[in-house]
Write an enzyme that holds these catalytic residues in place. Structure first.
Site, mmCIF file in Angstrom:
data_model
loop_
_atom_site.group_PDB
_atom_site.id
_atom_site.type_symbol
_atom_site.label_atom_id
_atom_site.label_comp_id
_atom_site.label_asym_id
_atom_site.label_seq_id
_atom_site.Cartn_x
_atom_site.Cartn_y
_atom_site.Cartn_z
ATOM 1 C CE LYS A 9 16.437 -19.186 6.764
ATOM 2 N NZ LYS A 9 15.537 -18.985 7.847
ATOM 3 C CG ASP A 134 14.170 -21.521 3.478
ATOM 4 O OD1 ASP A 134 13.293 -20.713 3.097
ATOM 5 O OD2 ASP A 134 14.336 -21.849 4.662
HETATM 6 P P1 ATP Z 1 14.442 -24.286 7.857
HETATM 7 O O1 ATP Z 1 14.670 -22.953 8.513
HETATM 8 O O2 ATP Z 1 14.826 -24.339 6.400
HETATM 9 O O3 ATP Z 1 13.122 -24.933 8.159
HETATM 10 P P2 ATP Z 1 16.246 -25.242 9.821
HETATM 11 O O4 ATP Z 1 17.407 -24.329 9.661
HETATM 12 O O5 ATP Z 1 15.352 -24.953 10.964
HETATM 13 O O6 ATP Z 1 15.458 -25.301 8.475
HETATM 14 P P3 ATP Z 1 17.851 -27.539 9.179
HETATM 15 O O7 ATP Z 1 19.167 -27.323 9.850
HETATM 16 O O8 ATP Z 1 17.792 -27.316 7.716
HETATM 17 O O9 ATP Z 1 16.728 -26.705 9.946
HETATM 18 O O10 ATP Z 1 17.397 -29.030 9.566
HETATM 19 C C1 ATP Z 1 16.068 -29.495 9.570
HETATM 20 C C2 ATP Z 1 16.078 -31.017 9.542
HETATM 21 O O11 ATP Z 1 16.517 -31.440 8.254
HETATM 22 C C3 ATP Z 1 17.055 -31.637 10.530
HETATM 23 O O12 ATP Z 1 16.421 -31.984 11.719
HETATM 24 C C4 ATP Z 1 17.617 -32.848 9.805
HETATM 25 O O13 ATP Z 1 17.042 -34.038 10.276
HETATM 26 C C5 ATP Z 1 17.226 -32.673 8.337
HETATM 27 N N1 ATP Z 1 18.396 -32.590 7.407
HETATM 28 C C6 ATP Z 1 18.524 -33.272 6.258
HETATM 29 N N2 ATP Z 1 19.676 -32.963 5.642
HETATM 30 C C7 ATP Z 1 20.306 -32.060 6.414
HETATM 31 C C8 ATP Z 1 21.545 -31.361 6.296
HETATM 32 N N3 ATP Z 1 22.377 -31.540 5.253
HETATM 33 N N4 ATP Z 1 21.871 -30.500 7.279
HETATM 34 C C9 ATP Z 1 21.023 -30.295 8.321
HETATM 35 N N5 ATP Z 1 19.852 -30.958 8.491
HETATM 36 C C10 ATP Z 1 19.486 -31.810 7.538
#
Ligand code: ATP
Length: 288
Positions: A9, A134
């Site tokens: 997203k 989210d």
């Molecule tokens: P948000 O915007 O929801 O805060 P984001 O997009 O910035 O999240 P994500 O890619 O969801 O970040 O990853 C955040 C952290 O979650 C990562 O550093 C990782 O250690 C942990 N994590 C746990 N499970 C997953 C997964 N299936 N995919 C990605 N990261 C994951």
């Protein structure tokens, strides 16, 4: 075996309205799903949850959000049996694109289908909200105004299908850090969600492009000026508008023409250290 896509997203707007008594921020954000997705494959096994991820450095144990989502639905529904989950990870990690939430949402849907549990979307969203703000959005997708902690959703008219270039600079941003920094120095600027939604109702993409805004962008950009550089490059390469998604650091550009977007993605890949993806907006789950 069941295969489900977990879609990335972007936030077209992101406003913070205040700090709640429970310590979370009250937000109002227009979220948009993208075609860019992880692919999750679920197969039954006798017992336990096992996980493989095609990124060797990403945790593939109980810390992974897909694992946690599977454990939650199994417990809540009293499921006997187990599951093996294979994740083909395509959404950049810790990028502001909600990749972890996408995988958790896909897991709730995958388990619901694999075991014929029959939970409604509403019930799946209630489960998802226990794990992350989210996740309800990631379950339904499309174009949504999310309020509260981000878990209260109002479905909006679909954003017109638009090409999107994502550019993630090689820096890491922690979401809690971004919110803490916001609290320390809240910027004066706030996006106008009402005007954005009004433009969306008219299907006026050009007006929407003028009204995008993210209160966390100046916060993360103060620490990582590369974000401003990427935004300027997106515009110089023909984007209608460009902005940071979520708490960053990914910058997205919206493009009127796929050809222009493809050319911009190519130049970005050549001229910067960014991880670049060419994708597009998509509608809600099941109607993409
Ligand atoms: P948000 O915007 O929801 O805060 P984001 O997009 O910035 O999240 P994500 O890619 O969801 O970040 O990853 C955040 C952290 O979650 C990562 O550093 C990782 O250690 C942990 N994590 C746990 N499970 C997953 C997964 N299936 N995919 C990605 N990261 C994951």
């Amino acid at each position: 075996m069941v295969t489900i896509l977990g879609r990335a997203k972007i936030n077209l707007t992101l406003d913070i309205l205040g700090l709640r008594e429970d310590g979370y921020h009250e937000i109002a954000t227009v979220m948009q799903s993208l075609a860019l997705a992880d692919t999750l494959t679920f197969s039954r096994q006798e017992e336990g949850i096992t996980l493989t991820v095609d990124l060797p450095w990403l945790e593939a144990d109980e810390r992974n959000l897909a694992h946690r989502a599977a454990a939650l639905i199994m417990k809540e529904c009293g499921l006997r049996g187990g599951v093996h989950i294979a994740i083909a990870k395509r959404i950049p990690v810790a990028a502001g694109l909600a990749g972890g939430s996408a995988d958790a949402a896909a897991t709730l849907r995958g388990m619901n289908e694999l075991y014929g549990i029959g939970l409604s979307d509403k019930e799946l969203c209630a489960l998802g909200a226990q794990l992350g703000s989210d996740i309800p959005f990631s379950l339904v997708g499309g174009t949504v105004l999310a309020t509260g902690r981000g878990e209260i959703m109002q479905r909006l008219a679909d954003f017109p299908v638009t090409s999107v270039v994502l550019a993630k600079p090689p820096v890491s941003v922690s979401t809690p850090w971004a919110y803490r920094s916001y609290d320390a120095h809240p910027p004066e600027y706030h996006p106008d969600n009402a005007a954005f939604m009004e433009a969306l109702t008219r299907g006026d993409r050009a007006a929407c492009a003028h009204l995008i805004g993210n209160v966390l962008e100046p916060v993360t950009e103060a620490e990582h000026p590369v974000i401003g550089d990427y935004r300027a490059r997106m515009r110089a390469h023909g984007a209608l508008c460009a902005m940071m998604s979520g708490s960053g650091p990914t910058v997205f550009g919206l493009f009127a023409q796929e050809q222009t977007a493809a050319a911009a993605a190519e130049v970005f890949g050549r001229e910067t250290d960014a991880a670049v993806h060419l994708t597009s907006t998509v509608g809600r789950y099941g109607q993409e």
